[in-house]
Design an enzyme around this catalytic site. Structure first.
Site, PDB file in Angstrom:
ATOM      1  N   ASN A  43     -15.306  -3.265  -5.135  1.00  0.00           N
ATOM      2  CA  ASN A  43     -17.047  -3.236  -5.401  1.00  0.00           C
ATOM      3  C   ASN A  43     -17.764  -1.878  -4.878  1.00  0.00           C
ATOM      4  O   ASN A  43     -17.448  -1.427  -3.898  1.00  0.00           O
ATOM      5  CB  ASN A  43     -17.510  -4.601  -5.224  1.00  0.00           C
ATOM      6  CG  ASN A  43     -17.559  -5.022  -3.691  1.00  0.00           C
ATOM      7  OD1 ASN A  43     -16.538  -4.500  -3.047  1.00  0.00           O
ATOM      8  ND2 ASN A  43     -18.246  -5.849  -3.337  1.00  0.00           N
ATOM      9  N   GLU A  45     -21.371  -1.035  -4.577  1.00  0.00           N
ATOM     10  CA  GLU A  45     -22.924  -1.413  -4.828  1.00  0.00           C
ATOM     11  C   GLU A  45     -23.609  -0.262  -4.808  1.00  0.00           C
ATOM     12  O   GLU A  45     -23.470   0.831  -4.677  1.00  0.00           O
ATOM     13  CB  GLU A  45     -23.211  -2.629  -3.867  1.00  0.00           C
ATOM     14  CG  GLU A  45     -22.388  -3.714  -3.970  1.00  0.00           C
ATOM     15  CD  GLU A  45     -22.589  -4.895  -2.701  1.00  0.00           C
ATOM     16  OE1 GLU A  45     -22.077  -6.027  -2.868  1.00  0.00           O
ATOM     17  OE2 GLU A  45     -23.482  -4.655  -1.974  1.00  0.00           O
ATOM     18  N   CYS A  54     -18.649  -4.357  -9.857  1.00  0.00           N
ATOM     19  CA  CYS A  54     -17.515  -5.338  -9.435  1.00  0.00           C
ATOM     20  C   CYS A  54     -16.207  -4.423  -9.206  1.00  0.00           C
ATOM     21  O   CYS A  54     -15.939  -3.721 -10.086  1.00  0.00           O
ATOM     22  CB  CYS A  54     -17.298  -6.552  -9.953  1.00  0.00           C
ATOM     23  SG  CYS A  54     -19.038  -7.605  -9.951  1.00  0.00           S
ATOM     24  N   GLU A  56     -13.049  -5.466 -10.114  1.00  0.00           N
ATOM     25  CA  GLU A  56     -12.543  -5.768 -11.410  1.00  0.00           C
ATOM     26  C   GLU A  56     -12.882  -4.988 -12.680  1.00  0.00           C
ATOM     27  O   GLU A  56     -12.262  -4.158 -13.089  1.00  0.00           O
ATOM     28  CB  GLU A  56     -12.661  -7.321 -12.003  1.00  0.00           C
ATOM     29  CG  GLU A  56     -12.197  -8.297 -10.826  1.00  0.00           C
ATOM     30  CD  GLU A  56     -13.329  -8.865 -10.308  1.00  0.00           C
ATOM     31  OE1 GLU A  56     -14.300  -7.996  -9.630  1.00  0.00           O
ATOM     32  OE2 GLU A  56     -13.634 -10.220 -10.014  1.00  0.00           O
ATOM     33  N   CYS A  97     -16.848 -13.007 -11.159  1.00  0.00           N
ATOM     34  CA  CYS A  97     -18.150 -13.472 -11.442  1.00  0.00           C
ATOM     35  C   CYS A  97     -18.074 -13.598 -13.065  1.00  0.00           C
ATOM     36  O   CYS A  97     -17.038 -13.176 -13.948  1.00  0.00           O
ATOM     37  CB  CYS A  97     -19.059 -12.319 -11.043  1.00  0.00           C
ATOM     38  SG  CYS A  97     -19.344 -10.879 -11.964  1.00  0.00           S
ATOM     39  N   CYS A 100     -17.508 -10.381 -15.027  1.00  0.00           N
ATOM     40  CA  CYS A 100     -15.976  -9.855 -15.034  1.00  0.00           C
ATOM     41  C   CYS A 100     -15.214 -10.776 -15.900  1.00  0.00           C
ATOM     42  O   CYS A 100     -14.231 -10.131 -16.188  1.00  0.00           O
ATOM     43  CB  CYS A 100     -15.669  -9.674 -13.576  1.00  0.00           C
ATOM     44  SG  CYS A 100     -16.421  -8.507 -12.645  1.00  0.00           S
TER      45      CYS A 100
END
Ligand code: ZN
Length: 152
Positions: A43, A45, A54, A56, A97, A100
């Site tokens: 990730n 951010e 993210c 993924e 999530c 994703c």
């Protein structure tokens, strides 16, 4: 070490590079291609929280940049809370999530094969394997736009 364990270990290694000062939750992802190549992400951010990427999405974006979306066969995701010393721990299995899951669906459609989604924790042996159809039933995908899978 079997291929699934290898993929989870690659995700955990990427997890340690996560830029996650806001959520304090580090995630790594590792994508295995049909020739055995592993592409990782973590990730990334952002101070403008909604712009955060993210693990993924980062990993699959890199696969796309390599022109290898058709070769994706499996992805591992691992993560956990960042502690005061910057380490990552925790034995709770991490799953992708919602956003994703949609990205995974796109990758699966481009690959043209069911992807194995291996979900693990930052540490420990607990693991769950899922399919995209389980994680995102009734997905919206290329076919809904009359776009054939595998065409990009
Ligand atoms: Zn996500």
């Amino acid at each position: 070490m079997n291929r699934t364990t290898e993929l989870i270990q690659a995700a955990r290694k990427a997890m340690t590079n996560a830029h996650a000062p806001y959520s304090r939750f580090a995630v790594g992802a590792a994508v295995r291609l049909t020739d055995g190549t592993i592409v990782t992400g973590c990730n990334f951010e952002n101070a403008s929280y909604g712009l955060s990427l993210c693990a993924e999405a980062v990993a699959l974006g890199s696969v796309n940049a390599l022109g290898r979306l058709r070769d994706v066969e499996a992805i591992a995701v691992a993560g956990g809370p960042v502690d005061a010393n910057g380490g990552v721990s925790g034995t709770g299995i991490v799953t992708p999530c919602g956003r994703c899951r949609q990205i995974l669906n796109e990758a699966e459609q481009m690959a043209g094969r069911p992807l194995a989604i291996h979900c693990a924790a930052a540490e420990g042996d607990a693991m769950a394997e899922h399919r995209v159809a389980e994680l995102l039933p009734f997905a919206f995908g290329p076919a809904d736009l009359n776009i054939s899978a595998g065409k990009n």
